[in-house]
Write a protein that holds these residues in place. Structure first.
Motif, PDB file in Angstrom:
ATOM      1  N   GLN A  70       0.815  -1.210   0.000  1.00 51.30           N
ATOM      2  CA  GLN A  70       0.000   0.000   0.000  1.00 51.30           C
ATOM      3  C   GLN A  70       0.852   1.265   0.000  1.00 51.30           C
ATOM      4  O   GLN A  70       0.452   2.294   0.550  1.00 51.30           O
ATOM      5  N   ALA A  71       2.032   1.215  -0.623  1.00 50.50           N
ATOM      6  CA  ALA A  71       2.920   2.374  -0.802  1.00 50.50           C
ATOM      7  C   ALA A  71       3.423   2.910   0.525  1.00 50.50           C
ATOM      8  O   ALA A  71       3.629   4.116   0.671  1.00 50.50           O
ATOM      9  N   GLY A  72       3.626   2.026   1.498  1.00 48.96           N
ATOM     10  CA  GLY A  72       4.222   2.430   2.769  1.00 48.96           C
ATOM     11  C   GLY A  72       5.446   1.589   3.076  1.00 48.96           C
ATOM     12  O   GLY A  72       5.419   0.755   3.986  1.00 48.96           O
TER      13      GLY A  72
ATOM     14  N   GLY B 159      -5.585   7.188  -1.310  1.00 52.69           N
ATOM     15  CA  GLY B 159      -4.225   6.788  -1.628  1.00 52.69           C
ATOM     16  C   GLY B 159      -3.185   7.631  -0.903  1.00 52.69           C
ATOM     17  O   GLY B 159      -3.504   8.539  -0.133  1.00 52.69           O
ATOM     18  N   LEU B 160      -1.930   7.337  -1.144  1.00 50.86           N
ATOM     19  CA  LEU B 160      -0.827   8.023  -0.476  1.00 50.86           C
ATOM     20  C   LEU B 160       0.017   8.854  -1.432  1.00 50.86           C
ATOM     21  O   LEU B 160       1.155   9.188  -1.122  1.00 50.86           O
TER      22      LEU B 160
ATOM     23  N   GLU C 271       4.692  12.774  -1.641  1.00 48.75           N
ATOM     24  CA  GLU C 271       5.281  13.646  -2.666  1.00 48.75           C
ATOM     25  C   GLU C 271       6.763  13.912  -2.400  1.00 48.75           C
ATOM     26  O   GLU C 271       7.594  13.851  -3.303  1.00 48.75           O
ATOM     27  N   GLY C 272       7.103  14.221  -1.147  1.00 48.64           N
ATOM     28  CA  GLY C 272       8.497  14.485  -0.816  1.00 48.64           C
ATOM     29  C   GLY C 272       9.265  13.254  -0.380  1.00 48.64           C
ATOM     30  O   GLY C 272      10.389  13.372   0.109  1.00 48.64           O
TER      31      GLY C 272
ATOM     32  N   GLN D  61      10.277  10.985   4.582  1.00 46.44           N
ATOM     33  CA  GLN D  61      10.158  12.386   4.987  1.00 46.44           C
ATOM     34  C   GLN D  61       8.730  12.707   5.426  1.00 46.44           C
ATOM     35  O   GLN D  61       8.508  13.448   6.389  1.00 46.44           O
ATOM     36  N   GLY D  62       7.752  12.157   4.727  1.00 47.32           N
ATOM     37  CA  GLY D  62       6.367  12.409   5.095  1.00 47.32           C
ATOM     38  C   GLY D  62       6.013  11.837   6.456  1.00 47.32           C
ATOM     39  O   GLY D  62       5.329  12.468   7.266  1.00 47.32           O
TER      40      GLY D  62
END
Length: 248
Positions: free
Chosen positions: A54-56, A127-128, A133-134, A138-139
């Protein structure tokens, strides 16, 4: 905006979700504490893969490396070291801990369920993409140390409480006379019939360097202490078993 799952994510979910549920049920229903910890490891590994899918990636790797690879392995080694079994679970080290654990567990489950229900009702998945984005790392750092710093500190206190609870559960009360003192160990070590010195290594004064060949004492006899009982003694030929003289 509601995003749809791809075919790979759907297949991953239907493969790992049942394994995670089975691991959670096995953790609760297992009679042996070591088996319970191993079932929990299975569930944690599945959760880590879900986070990565899940993009983590950061939280997924932290789930696998920190929680599964470090904390749970530490608890598992402690349980294996102290030798907990099913009979130990019937003994309460703290009076009333079962009732308190049931009440607190039900209250915590209700609190989490109510919080998730209010937070997710009428909310769609977006979504993430904007959060990452950064960069994912960092997020997460920005949110942890600004908006969610209090929750982060509370979670760290919860983990410390869990570690203390695990040590309390693994604690075994011993009477003063049950634990041998250093003086008792010294007397037992030098008692008649005991051999306080180190055992001779296999092959010393022997005719072969095999670990299965007993060592020979200065008088030519075999040293029974030089070879493990689980190793079969190597059969030697008559030439190998004969004492070798030194030629001038």
């Amino acid at each position: 905006m509601i995003t749809e799952l791809s075919g790979g994510e759907t297949a991953l979910f239907w493969i790992l979700a049942p394994l995670a549920v089975i691991g959670a049920l096995g953790m609760v229903l297992a009679r042996n504490a070591v088996h319970s910890a191993l079932w929990l490891v299975v569930t944690m590994l599945c959760l880590g893969v879900f986070y990565v899918a899940q993009a983590g990636p950061f939280i997924g790797m932290a789930q696998i490396i920190v929680y599964t690879g470090a904390i749970m392995m530490l608890f598992l080694f402690v349980l294996m070291l102290v030798g907990r079994d099913a009979s130990d679970s019937l003994i309460e080290t703290l009076r009333g801990q079962r009732v308190a654990a049931i009440v607190l567990g039900l209250g915590f489950a209700g609190l989490v369920g109510a919080g998730l229900s209010r937070a997710l009702t009428g909310t769609g998945a977006i979504g993430l993409a904007s959060a990452n984005e950064g960069g994912n790392l960092q997020g997460i750092a920005s949110l942890l140390f600004t908006k969610y710093v209090f929750a982060f500190e509370v979670t760290s206190g919860l983990l410390i409480s869990a570690a203390v609870g695990a040590m309390i559960l693994a604690h075994v009360e011993r009477a003063k006379g049950e634990k041998p003192t250093q003086v008792d160990r010294m007397k037992a070590r030098f008692a008649p019939g005991s051999y306080p010195g180190p055992k001779p290594g296999p092959g010393i004064f022997a005719t072969s360097d095999s670990v299965a060949t007993p060592a020979r004492l200065p008088d030519g006899t075999f040293a029974e202490r030089s070879i493990s009982k689980i190793l079969p003694v190597r059969e030697l030929t008559s030439d190998e078993s004969a004492l070798k003289g030194t030629e001038k």
